[in-house]
Design a protein around this motif. Sequence first.
Motif, PDB file in Angstrom:
ATOM      1  N   GLN A 406     -58.965  -7.251 -17.687  1.00 42.11           N
ATOM      2  CA  GLN A 406     -59.491  -8.608 -17.521  1.00 42.11           C
ATOM      3  C   GLN A 406     -60.933  -8.618 -17.015  1.00 42.11           C
ATOM      4  O   GLN A 406     -61.510  -9.682 -16.788  1.00 42.11           O
ATOM      5  CB  GLN A 406     -58.622  -9.394 -16.532  1.00 42.11           C
ATOM      6  CG  GLN A 406     -57.203  -9.648 -17.032  1.00 42.11           C
ATOM      7  CD  GLN A 406     -56.443 -10.584 -16.098  1.00 42.11           C
ATOM      8  OE1 GLN A 406     -56.974 -11.604 -15.671  1.00 42.11           O
ATOM      9  NE2 GLN A 406     -55.208 -10.222 -15.788  1.00 42.11           N
ATOM     10  N   ARG A 407     -61.501  -7.447 -16.826  1.00 46.21           N
ATOM     11  CA  ARG A 407     -62.879  -7.389 -16.311  1.00 46.21           C
ATOM     12  C   ARG A 407     -63.854  -7.977 -17.327  1.00 46.21           C
ATOM     13  O   ARG A 407     -63.723  -7.739 -18.532  1.00 46.21           O
ATOM     14  CB  ARG A 407     -63.270  -5.937 -16.015  1.00 46.21           C
ATOM     15  CG  ARG A 407     -64.627  -5.794 -15.346  1.00 46.21           C
ATOM     16  CD  ARG A 407     -65.046  -4.346 -15.201  1.00 46.21           C
ATOM     17  NE  ARG A 407     -65.392  -3.766 -16.496  1.00 46.21           N
ATOM     18  CZ  ARG A 407     -64.788  -2.693 -17.022  1.00 46.21           C
ATOM     19  NH1 ARG A 407     -63.803  -2.105 -16.386  1.00 46.21           N
ATOM     20  NH2 ARG A 407     -65.164  -2.234 -18.198  1.00 46.21           N
ATOM     21  N   ARG A 568     -64.707   0.878 -12.049  1.00 46.54           N
ATOM     22  CA  ARG A 568     -64.139   0.691 -10.708  1.00 46.54           C
ATOM     23  C   ARG A 568     -63.539  -0.702 -10.547  1.00 46.54           C
ATOM     24  O   ARG A 568     -62.726  -0.937  -9.662  1.00 46.54           O
ATOM     25  CB  ARG A 568     -65.219   0.922  -9.648  1.00 46.54           C
ATOM     26  CG  ARG A 568     -65.698   2.349  -9.556  1.00 46.54           C
ATOM     27  CD  ARG A 568     -64.622   3.213  -8.942  1.00 46.54           C
ATOM     28  NE  ARG A 568     -64.890   4.638  -9.140  1.00 46.54           N
ATOM     29  CZ  ARG A 568     -64.132   5.603  -8.668  1.00 46.54           C
ATOM     30  NH1 ARG A 568     -63.051   5.297  -7.981  1.00 46.54           N
ATOM     31  NH2 ARG A 568     -64.414   6.860  -8.886  1.00 46.54           N
ATOM     32  N   ALA A 569     -63.986  -1.644 -11.377  1.00 51.70           N
ATOM     33  CA  ALA A 569     -63.466  -3.012 -11.301  1.00 51.70           C
ATOM     34  C   ALA A 569     -62.438  -3.226 -12.410  1.00 51.70           C
ATOM     35  O   ALA A 569     -62.516  -2.627 -13.476  1.00 51.70           O
ATOM     36  CB  ALA A 569     -64.606  -4.020 -11.440  1.00 51.70           C
ATOM     37  N   GLY A 570     -61.471  -4.086 -12.143  1.00 50.77           N
ATOM     38  CA  GLY A 570     -60.491  -4.443 -13.165  1.00 50.77           C
ATOM     39  C   GLY A 570     -59.377  -3.440 -13.335  1.00 50.77           C
ATOM     40  O   GLY A 570     -58.844  -3.286 -14.427  1.00 50.77           O
ATOM     41  N   LEU A 577     -65.751  -8.143 -12.436  1.00 56.39           N
ATOM     42  CA  LEU A 577     -67.014  -8.525 -13.061  1.00 56.39           C
ATOM     43  C   LEU A 577     -67.999  -7.375 -12.920  1.00 56.39           C
ATOM     44  O   LEU A 577     -68.013  -6.686 -11.889  1.00 56.39           O
ATOM     45  CB  LEU A 577     -67.570  -9.775 -12.359  1.00 56.39           C
ATOM     46  CG  LEU A 577     -68.927 -10.311 -12.825  1.00 56.39           C
ATOM     47  CD1 LEU A 577     -68.817 -10.904 -14.229  1.00 56.39           C
ATOM     48  CD2 LEU A 577     -69.428 -11.380 -11.839  1.00 56.39           C
ATOM     49  N   SER A 578     -68.819  -7.126 -13.956  1.00 55.11           N
ATOM     50  CA  SER A 578     -69.865  -6.097 -13.839  1.00 55.11           C
ATOM     51  C   SER A 578     -71.156  -6.620 -14.456  1.00 55.11           C
ATOM     52  O   SER A 578     -71.132  -7.351 -15.448  1.00 55.11           O
ATOM     53  CB  SER A 578     -69.429  -4.802 -14.534  1.00 55.11           C
ATOM     54  OG  SER A 578     -69.467  -4.934 -15.933  1.00 55.11           O
ATOM     55  N   ARG A 579     -72.273  -6.234 -13.837  1.00 60.07           N
ATOM     56  CA  ARG A 579     -73.580  -6.658 -14.338  1.00 60.07           C
ATOM     57  C   ARG A 579     -74.630  -5.645 -13.871  1.00 60.07           C
ATOM     58  O   ARG A 579     -74.556  -5.151 -12.746  1.00 60.07           O
ATOM     59  CB  ARG A 579     -73.922  -8.050 -13.800  1.00 60.07           C
ATOM     60  CG  ARG A 579     -75.239  -8.645 -14.335  1.00 60.07           C
ATOM     61  CD  ARG A 579     -75.633  -9.885 -13.553  1.00 60.07           C
ATOM     62  NE  ARG A 579     -74.541 -10.859 -13.506  1.00 60.07           N
ATOM     63  CZ  ARG A 579     -74.286 -11.616 -12.436  1.00 60.07           C
ATOM     64  NH1 ARG A 579     -75.024 -11.510 -11.352  1.00 60.07           N
ATOM     65  NH2 ARG A 579     -73.286 -12.480 -12.467  1.00 60.07           N
TER      66      ARG A 579
END
Length: 914
Positions: A406-407, A568-570, A577-579
């Motif tokens: 879901q990231r 590392r996320a999700g 969320l990544s940016r």
Amino acid sequence: MFAGIAKAIFGSSNDRYVKSMQPLIAKIAAYEPTISAMTDEELAGQTAKFRALLADGETLDSLLPEAFATVREAAKRVLGQRHYDVQMIGGIVLHRGEIAEMRTGEGKTLVATLAVYLNALPGAGVHVVTVNDYLAARDAEWMGRVYRFLGLTVGTIVPNISDEQRRIAYNSDITYGTNNEFGFDYLRDNMKYERSHMVQRPFVYAVVDEVDSVLIDEARTPLIISGPTEDKSELYMRVDAIVKTIDPISYEHDEKQRSVILTEDGTELMERALEDAGLLQGSNLYDFENTLVVHHLNQALKANVVFKRDTDYIVKDGKVIIIDEFTGRMMDGRRWSDGLHQAVEAKEGVNIEPENQTLASITFQNYFRMYPKLGGMTGTAATEANEFHQIYKMNVVTIPTNVPVQRIDEDDEFYKNLGDKFAAITKGIREKQEIGQPVLVGTVSIEKSELLSEFLTKEGVTHNVLNARYHEQEALIVAQAGRMGAVTIATNMAGRGTDIQLGGNLEYRMMAEHPQLEAGSVEYEAAAERIRGEIALEKERVLAAGGLFVLGTERHESRRIDNQLRGRAGRQGDPGLSRFYLSLDDDLLRIFGPQTMFAKMMNKNLEDGEAIISPWISKAIETAQKKVEARNYDIRKQVVEYDDVMNDQRKVVYEQRADIMDAEAVDDVVADMRTETINAIVGAACPPGSYPEQWDLPALKTQIAEIIAIDVPIEDWLAEDRIDPELIVERVSAQSEAEMAAKIAEAGEQMWRDVEKSILLQTLDHHWKEHLSTLDALRQVIHLRSYAQKTPINEYKQEGFALFEKMLSDIREDVTRSLSHIRFNMAPAELPPLPPMPDFITTHIDPLTGLDDSADQESATGFFTTRLPPLSAPQPDLPIDLGDPASWEGKIGRNAPCPCGTGRKYKHCHGQVG
């Protein structure tokens, strides 16, 4: 277009391959009811049953379904974790010798138990390779509970353990350790003088965790075991002082290639400066006599211009400590090669350690290719699938996630300069912290992480910094990075090995809040239950805030590192969320990007503080990353090509050493060497087809006396009617054999066998060490052959083969000379003590650039086994009184661990002199 339509209808080749395993997954599931009904004793008895079936001719593939079902049930009972079906697919992929690409949080550590257990059943030993000692010890203890429950033995290889402890670990069914430790043990084993002193068994199967880090990132740099040479500290300091006076216009610095060369004016300037300092012979820097000075000058230039403090290394406790460019970790005790580390020490004004001479080396590529079957797992391998297949013949299989990801991965934000970018990053972090969303910030260097930390401190944003300076707190900081409002700045997240759990980590909270409580006690369980509840509530709040926000401060050279950070996320279906935030000042854009296009676009179209977001620009960045990846692949490929030349020779030498150690006697080998040496001596003085009056008789007589140690009546032989070189060889050989027979009778047959074996091994090792140094020197200059329109690698192969032939000839001659001249004093005498062995150093350096050195100096403990053993039988270990350190003198080896239990060497602890 047609390929896209076909993929949409039929799925990718990866999808079809994964789908083909479904019948096997169904078979595993079919065993679950039966195995779940077993008692603990019956479940543990499955191992003996499988081994009996293997002895009756069954194959591992036929046992796979029931064995995997057995491991699944054992993990459920021992760890409280049941393998998902997608983890079963990962296990099958590992068993087949392929790479399982699984996202972060999908349980790779647990997946390994399936293939490791199955392949450990024959009892030949399975190696599980991790990226650091912490993970090796953690996983061996954690997953070892499953293996031990099923009746298998587990060992761990870490630095600073004795050879006996290593031997026990390698004789276990399953052995955990780092890539460096396994590789260095292989090299050390092939420097020992008795088979019984070797610690490793023949290679069968290995599983490599974080396979991209081990087989790709670190494979650019060979493992090297070296010994110290003479001290040249003063020369380093004097050259460094001269280099520090040079003006930037006197050299050309190529950041992309990480190289620096003097201009013509700069060379002239350096010549005069070195001449004034009395370091130059003559007036020309490039005269043959000044080769050493040129080398030191080049290394001092590289140290002062190319290598940056707090990026490539830090200075801590008066030592220069390398920073791993891939993981951001300190590599304490590890050194750059070829005098580069000494040049950096001179630059920083710290104590200069002596240089080292290569004694043995191997690349990771050639080490891991010795395993008949090799599996690997990581979160990011698809971008390097081509290299894995070409170098290691391993296919990459992408395993689907257990729960859909879901990231959200947002497009990059571009800013005009570093100041605007950091201001935007600080603002973004503050906004997320205010709503309670945890933030993980990825940087590419210590310098950038500390610069960002200053920005955040000024803005009043509380945060943690994770980089090489705070290595000790690494696991604790990472484990709590998923708590409400946590902001964690990480130099590099590759291979950290600790899962970021939203809401916090129970184990680390217990360690921090209740260190006095003992695990398993009533008080401990009560506190743990309370904290579990707090974590569950906090996790709900973090999920509501959007999960973990991964913020990249710039793109890395490799897309894999960016993907690792994003990954590392999700985890396990959590939101995330990544940016990435980028600017024109970023190293990747500045060095590799299409500078003109970016510069015009940024400067003309952007206001101060304004950002631009475009998928097109993100694509351009990815193109730049692909360029760097291709360049790094070429470097690794070149390392392999050159090491392949040495690898063929290494195999010959190591096989010959093993044959010598295994042999009861080596008299036939020595006799062949003596015959070939005599043939070579006579052939050189009496060339085939020549007349006796053309023979060089004085040289022949001198050579025979010098090497064979006998006086032959050549003149008397020539007076005979018929004489030829074959007859001379025959007579010299007969006289030499008679001399040898007399020595054997004098010394005794057993003593003579020991002497022959020791001299043969010692001579082989000496010449192999010299041969490695020669090949190193050849590799440094062979690229110059390209100016003559010749292919350097072909030239290296030809010259390397010629040098190897010469080495074999020198070994034959030296063994013959040593045995011919040896004399025995049979009067009883006390053997003089052997001199203390120096501290051998294990290093992991790049032969082309000297970069990314990874040596573990302390892991060389126990290396005293490479000393030539005495000819008499070894003495048994002496008993010691653990309570009386004074009684240890003379009974504990200087390089052995101190019996007091500190973990330090005896000579640095209770064995200190003075």
